[in-house]
Design a protein around this motif. Structure first.
Motif, PDB file in Angstrom:
ATOM      1  N   HIS A 155       9.294   6.883   6.053  1.00  0.00           N
ATOM      2  CA  HIS A 155       8.702   7.683   7.132  1.00  0.00           C
ATOM      3  C   HIS A 155       7.177   7.672   7.093  1.00  0.00           C
ATOM      4  O   HIS A 155       6.535   7.835   8.121  1.00  0.00           O
ATOM      5  CB  HIS A 155       9.201   9.126   7.044  1.00  0.00           C
ATOM      6  N   HIS A 156       6.614   7.517   5.906  1.00  0.00           N
ATOM      7  CA  HIS A 156       5.155   7.566   5.755  1.00  0.00           C
ATOM      8  C   HIS A 156       4.660   6.299   5.056  1.00  0.00           C
ATOM      9  O   HIS A 156       4.286   6.332   3.869  1.00  0.00           O
ATOM     10  CB  HIS A 156       4.754   8.820   4.966  1.00  0.00           C
ATOM     11  N   PRO A 157       4.659   5.180   5.764  1.00  0.00           N
ATOM     12  CA  PRO A 157       4.271   3.906   5.135  1.00  0.00           C
ATOM     13  C   PRO A 157       2.823   3.850   4.683  1.00  0.00           C
ATOM     14  O   PRO A 157       2.443   2.934   3.959  1.00  0.00           O
ATOM     15  CB  PRO A 157       4.553   2.872   6.241  1.00  0.00           C
ATOM     16  N   GLU A 158       2.021   4.844   5.083  1.00  0.00           N
ATOM     17  CA  GLU A 158       0.649   4.902   4.571  1.00  0.00           C
ATOM     18  C   GLU A 158       0.630   5.165   3.065  1.00  0.00           C
ATOM     19  O   GLU A 158      -0.394   4.980   2.405  1.00  0.00           O
ATOM     20  CB  GLU A 158      -0.153   5.986   5.310  1.00  0.00           C
ATOM     21  N   HIS A 159       1.765   5.598   2.504  1.00  0.00           N
ATOM     22  CA  HIS A 159       1.871   5.839   1.067  1.00  0.00           C
ATOM     23  C   HIS A 159       2.479   4.643   0.323  1.00  0.00           C
ATOM     24  O   HIS A 159       3.021   4.803  -0.775  1.00  0.00           O
ATOM     25  CB  HIS A 159       2.703   7.094   0.804  1.00  0.00           C
TER      26      HIS A 159
END
Length: 324
Positions: free
Chosen positions: A57-61
């Motif tokens: 859900h949070h590919p920035e991580h």
């Protein structure tokens, strides 16, 4: 050596994620840490971890912290996140830990296109053990689980800020009405499809459950719910579902399962649905009812075995990683 297990967002309602973690847990000597899938870059744990399932859900991580020693198996890059999860930094991380075991052929293709050594592994839930979960509480049940009934995995995803509400005072009402009408129409259409596919005598004997749980609030409760559902699937006479993390455990347990394939998010299904007795929406709509229900009845007696070679290879690969 320490061992870590994936957990998920605090507001996560998809119990299928926890089923995937239970599949990984069976290989671990102990669980020293639960690490959020959505913040793997923030951990300082020095631990082995199995990175299986849907990402994220949070590919920035992404990619994960260098303190983790990962085993990539049953890995899925979702279509909406494919760009950040195939960034130069991400590709360098995969190449450091290749070969990458892919849950589906969509992920396999994306990695191979970018020069990453990868292979189709199938899903780690294929390795779940029937003897661990089978019980006599609901023996030989016919189970219907989330047939064409997708819900948002996070209940508050569509909430708008107070400022937007003030600036557009009528828009929330309009959007809510549209959403309600769309959901009502989809449920009505799904009901027609289900009643056309499944003989009335089977529907009347069935019990209905969901892989969604909006009441469980802690990770412990969600793991317990996952175990309860697995016990039901392991003891069932037949399971009909549109969720791959209902169908895949059924294969592991030798439980007859029929998969009604949704039209949405199809990247998840490439290669996996070959394992199931599968009915597509087009197939259901374009087949005469008597013939369709005969096909359903015939399929309900068949347990396919194409997955078995992947199950054995998964057990071998993951056990070797944990024991090395």
């Amino acid at each position: 050596m320490k061992y870590a297990l994936l957990k998920y967002r605090d507001q996560e309602t998809n119990i299928g994620d926890y089923i995937q973690s239970l599949a990984a847990k069976r290989f671990l000597p102990q669980v020293d840490a639960l690490i959020s899938r959505e913040a793997l870059d923030e951990t300082t744990e020095n631990a082995k971890i199995i990175l299986n399932g849907w990402f994220m859900h949070h590919p920035e991580h992404w990619p994960p912290s260098e303190t983790l020693l990962p085993k990539f198996v049953s890995f899925h890059i979702n279509d909406f996140a494919k760009k950040p999860l195939t960034s130069p930094k991400a590709l360098a991380y995969y190449k450091k830990h290749q070969p990458i075991g892919c849950r589906d052929k969509f992920t396999l293709q994306k990695l191979e296109e970018n020069g990453v050594k990868a292979y189709f592994s199938g899903c780690l839930t294929l390795t779940l053990e029937k003897e661990k979960y089978q019980n006599t509480t609901t023996p030989n049940a016919i189970v219907l689980c989330d047939i064409l009934s997708h819900k948002n995995d996070v209940s508050d995803t569509n909430k708008k800020s107070l400022w937007k509400t003030i600036r557009n005072p009528h828009k929330p009402i309009i959007n809510a009405t549209k959403s309600f009408l769309k959901e009502y129409k989809e449920k009505k259409e799904a009901k027609k499809i289900i009643e056309k596919l499944i003989p009335k005598s089977i529907l009347e004997q069935s019990i209905t459950v969901s892989n969604q749980d909006f009441n469980a609030t802690t990770h412990e409760e969600k793991f317990k719910k996952a175990e309860q559902l697995l016990s039901l699937y392991a003891s069932a006479k037949l399971v009909v579902t549109s969720r791959i993390h209902v169908a895949l455990p059924c294969l592991a347990f030798g439980t007859p399962v029929i998969f009604v394939r949704p039209d949405r998010d199809t990247s998840r299904f490439e290669g996996i649905t070959d394992f199931f007795n599968t009915f597509t929406i087009d197939q259901i709509l374009n087949t005469e009812k008597t013939e369709l229900q005969q096909q359903f009845t015939n399929s309900s007696k068949i347990v396919k075995t194409e997955h078995l070679k992947y199950r054995e290879q998964l057990i071998k690969d993951v056990s070797q990683f944990i024991n090395s």
